[in-house]
Structures are given as structure tokens and as C-alpha cells.
Motif scaffolding. Structure first.
Motif, PDB file in Angstrom:
ATOM      1  N   GLU A  41       0.828  -1.198   0.000  1.00  0.00           N
ATOM      2  CA  GLU A  41       0.000   0.000   0.000  1.00  0.00           C
ATOM      3  C   GLU A  41       0.874   1.263   0.000  1.00  0.00           C
ATOM      4  O   GLU A  41       0.627   2.217  -0.747  1.00  0.00           O
ATOM      5  N   GLN A  42       1.911   1.259   0.831  1.00  0.00           N
ATOM      6  CA  GLN A  42       2.807   2.417   0.893  1.00  0.00           C
ATOM      7  C   GLN A  42       3.549   2.618  -0.426  1.00  0.00           C
ATOM      8  O   GLN A  42       3.715   3.749  -0.894  1.00  0.00           O
ATOM      9  N   HIS A  60       1.218   4.157  -2.908  1.00  0.00           N
ATOM     10  CA  HIS A  60       0.802   5.512  -2.525  1.00  0.00           C
ATOM     11  C   HIS A  60       1.971   6.501  -2.549  1.00  0.00           C
ATOM     12  O   HIS A  60       1.784   7.691  -2.802  1.00  0.00           O
ATOM     13  N   LYS A  61       3.203   6.000  -2.309  1.00  0.00           N
ATOM     14  CA  LYS A  61       4.340   6.896  -2.136  1.00  0.00           C
ATOM     15  C   LYS A  61       5.458   6.599  -3.129  1.00  0.00           C
ATOM     16  O   LYS A  61       5.577   7.251  -4.163  1.00  0.00           O
ATOM     17  N   ALA A 115       4.085   5.706  -6.603  1.00  0.00           N
ATOM     18  CA  ALA A 115       2.815   6.340  -6.963  1.00  0.00           C
ATOM     19  C   ALA A 115       2.811   6.735  -8.436  1.00  0.00           C
ATOM     20  O   ALA A 115       3.753   7.349  -8.938  1.00  0.00           O
ATOM     21  N   TRP A 118      -7.071   3.214  -5.031  1.00  0.00           N
ATOM     22  CA  TRP A 118      -7.470   3.445  -3.650  1.00  0.00           C
ATOM     23  C   TRP A 118      -8.935   3.131  -3.413  1.00  0.00           C
ATOM     24  O   TRP A 118      -9.310   2.647  -2.339  1.00  0.00           O
ATOM     25  N   LEU A 157      -4.357   6.067 -10.013  1.00  0.00           N
ATOM     26  CA  LEU A 157      -4.133   5.905  -8.582  1.00  0.00           C
ATOM     27  C   LEU A 157      -5.427   6.022  -7.786  1.00  0.00           C
ATOM     28  O   LEU A 157      -5.659   5.286  -6.832  1.00  0.00           O
TER      29      LEU A 157
END
Length: 384
Positions: free
Chosen positions: A275-276, A279-280, A283, A373, A369
């Protein structure tokens, strides 16, 4: 409708006997095909030797092949049997730029001491037991590239693979005379003693990225349909610790499929890490290019059947079509228990390993993205 997914597994020589005979290889390939896999990553470079007869190694070090495989060609044996049962073969250069493990550099640095990587005190670079070649040295890079291209030219493989040691260098390295002088000429000062200084990290990482660019172009010049696959450390952490700028690799199109090693020992940690990344650190990256590495077995640890299925389901919920498992022997434990879980569940329907053309097409239709989510939120509501 044809399913396109990466369903892979690493074949090791550590804690595994698969590559020790033609009979074991044949049995393993049949077993993997029946279980629903479509690609294998057999080790071909480890402990300072190849698992195929190498003229590059013979000419450079006088060692044609790992002595325990003398008289055989395990890579050729894997290719022949795997292709017969429909499995793709992507040779894995496991040791990469590591010269040895707890052997003070081993046979490579015994003959080529000038190829050693050095820390800020001038000592042979060692991290987590591995001693390192200087991957910033053009001669060392040319040697490694020659090994990889030798395989690409001489075998009917479907690609090549680097990992957490290719291309890589522990962040503590780069203090050999050649690299220090190169930095001084380009930057105008000596490298900082703080090996985590961002400019110093980036400068060294950029050299490795340019090596990967040359590797990618050279492999594609031999055959544009060969997959260039990398299984680096976790993005972000891998840059800080091993100078692996895998986000830049993807953005520059220097890798066809990335298998970040999300080696976590419980499903919660696996989900949080993935997930990180999405997201980061990664991304906006094309999801078609991702097929994470999942830890199936190491030492006394083995993933449970439930968590194995949950990891795959989480990948799919994120829009990721595939994974690679470390390592083969985990499938065989407890009367093939995990293989049966896959065969009856997520791998019940056959899937095709993505070609270069598939990856390019899928990348054009990547999931945004925000959509990722939304799917993650729905999944968490379902679970909790």
C-alpha cells in the motif's frame, strides 16, 4: 478470455536440490506447470561461479562453471524441459555484484583485488555477510554485462533477471581510489564521509542506473522480445541502502517487469508495505510493470495457505497481475500443501505470461491511482 499474469517462482541452489540432476529438474517443471505457474527464474550466477559453462568466466577467472555442476549445463536442461511444458525461463543472476559470502571476497577478488569495493575506511566492503565487487567500476560493469549477454546470446531464454544485488552497491561503498577520483573530477570535491549524504547517494545510484540502461539496450539489441526483469530491494529503502533507484528505472523504461522483494512474514505487513509503495515510492507507476516478490519460505518460516491466497487477492485488488514466490521448496512442504492451495484456488484457471507487447499494451491502459485506492477501500471494508 485469456488471463495474462506473472506466476513465477525462484529456483535456488541453497536449501534446494532441484538443479542437482536432470531428473529433479524434469519433475519440478512438470509439477510447476500442473500447479498453474507460467515462468521460472533459475539461478545462474552465485558464489563466484556460473551454473552454465561460461567462456567469460573461463577467460577471466579460469572457472568455467560451478565445480559441483561440472560436466553438465543446468541452464540448458531447465530451458529444454520448461519450454516443453509451456513454462517461460528467465535466468536469475542472484549474486549480482556480490563476490562472495563470508569468504573475504572469494575466488573473484583473489584474482582481481583491484575490483574490490571499499568503505570509507578503505576496507573491503561487506554488508550482511556479502563481500562486494565495485559495481561503479567500468571494468566490473563490463564483466557483469558480458555474463548476462553470454546467456542472452547462447540460450533460448525468455529474458534475464537482476535482483537486490544487480544493479546495486551497499551505500557504505564507493570509497575506492577510482570512484573517489571520478567523483572529485565531476563534482569538484572528495566524497563525504557521510555515506548517506543525498548528493553522494544520488551520484552513485545514477551510475548504476546508467549501467542498467546499457544492459537493457544491449539485451534488446540481441532480441527485443527478451524480458528484462529486476527484483530489487523495496523501493525507497533500496535507494538508501543499496543505491537502487527503481522508480527511475521504471520511469525511464529500463525494466520490463519489476519484482520488489516484499518479503514480509504476515499478511498485514505485506498489505501495508505494498500500500505504501503504491501511494508513495511508486505512486503513478504503470501497474502492468509490477509483480511483487512474496516470501513463501525461508529457514523455519513458511507462509500459511490462507495468507498466501490473501496476498494474491490483495495484489489483484490493487490492479497488480502477478507475483513471484521465494522459493520453490515452499511449494513442496507438507505434501505439496501450498501448491494444492494455488492449483485449486487463484491459479486454477491457466494464465499466459505477459510478452513485451502485452506489457506495452497493458501499460497504456493502466489503472489510475484514485481507482486503486477505491478498490483498496472496498477490500478493507470487506475484510474488516
Amino acid at each position: 478470455m485469456t488471463i495474462i499474469e506473472t506466476r513465477g517462482v525462484w529456483l535456488t541452489t541453497t536449501d534446494s536440490e532441484v538443479l542437482r540432476s536432470q531428473e529433479r529438474i524434469a519433475s519440478a517443471m512438470d509439477f510447476l506447470a500442473e500447479t498453474g505457474f507460467n515462468v521460472v527464474f533459475p539461478v545462474v550466477w552465485g558464489k563466484g561461479a556460473t551454473l552454465y559453462p561460461s567462456q567469460v568466466m573461463q577467460q577471466t577467472f579460469g572457472i568455467e562453471i560451478d565445480p559441483s555442476f561440472l560436466g553438465r549445463d543446468p541452464l540448458a536442461e531447465v530451458v529444454a524441459v520448461a519450454h516443453r511444458v509451456g513454462l517461460k525461463v528467465i535466468p536469475w543472476f542472484e549474486y549480482g555484484f556480490a563476490s562472495s559470502y563470508n569468504m573475504n571476497g572469494g575466488q573473484l577478488l583473489a584474482k582481481k583485488p583491484e575490483w574490490a569495493a571499499r568503505d570509507c575506511k578503505g576496507n573491503l566492503l561487506k554488508k550482511n555477510g556479502f563481500e562486494w565487487l565495485n559495481s561503479l567500476n567500468p571494468e566490473v560493469q563490463n564483466f557483469m554485462l558480458s555474463l548476462i549477454l553470454e546467456v542472452a546470446r547462447n540460450y533460448e531464454v525468455d529474458g534475464i533477471q537482476g535482483d537486490d544485488r544487480l544493479p546495486a552497491l551497499p551505500c557504505e561503498g564507493g570509497y575506492d581510489q577510482i570512484t573517489v577520483e571520478r567523483y572529485r573530477q565531476q563534482v569538484g570535491k572528495h566524497p563525504p564521509q557521510n555515506y548517506k549524504d543525498y548528493q553522494w547517494l544520488k551520484w552513485r545510484a545514477d551510475i548504476l542506473t546508467e549501467f542498467l540502461a546499457r544492459l537493457y539496450q544491449s539485451v534488446k539489441a540481441i532480441n527485443p522480445n527478451l524480458i528484462v526483469s529486476m527484483a530489487p530491494n523495496i523501493p525507497g529503502w533500496g535507494f538508501q541502502e543499496y543505491l537502487q533507484d527503481s522508480r527511475t528505472w521504471l520511469e525511464r523504461g529500463l525494466v520490463d517487469i519489476l519484482h520488489p522483494q516484499i518479503y514480509r512474514r504476515n499478511i498485514f505487513s505485506y498489505r501495508c508495505t505494498l500500500e505504501q509503495l503504491l501511494h508513495k515510492e511508486l505512486a503513478g507507476i504503470e501497474l502492468a510493470r509490477l509483480a511483487p516478490g512474496i516470501l513463501m519460505k525461508i529457514g523455519s518460516y513458511q507462509i500459511s495457505g490462507n495468507e498466501l491466497v490473501q496476498a494474491i487477492e490483495f495484489n489483484r485488488a490493487c490492479g497488480i497481475s502477478g507475483e513471484v514466490f521465494f522459493f520453490y521448496e515452499g511449494l513442496r512442504e507438507n505434501n505439496n500443501a501450498l501448491a494444492k492451495v494455488l492449483q485449486r484456488g487463484p491459479y486454477a484457471q491457466a494464465a499466459t505470461f505477459p510478452s513485451v507487447a502485452d506489457l506495452n499494451r497493458l501499460s497504456e491502459n493502466r489503472i489510475g491511482l484514485s481507482s486503486i485506492w477505491q478498490r483498496l477501500i472496498r477490500l478493507f471494508h470487506t475484510i474488516f
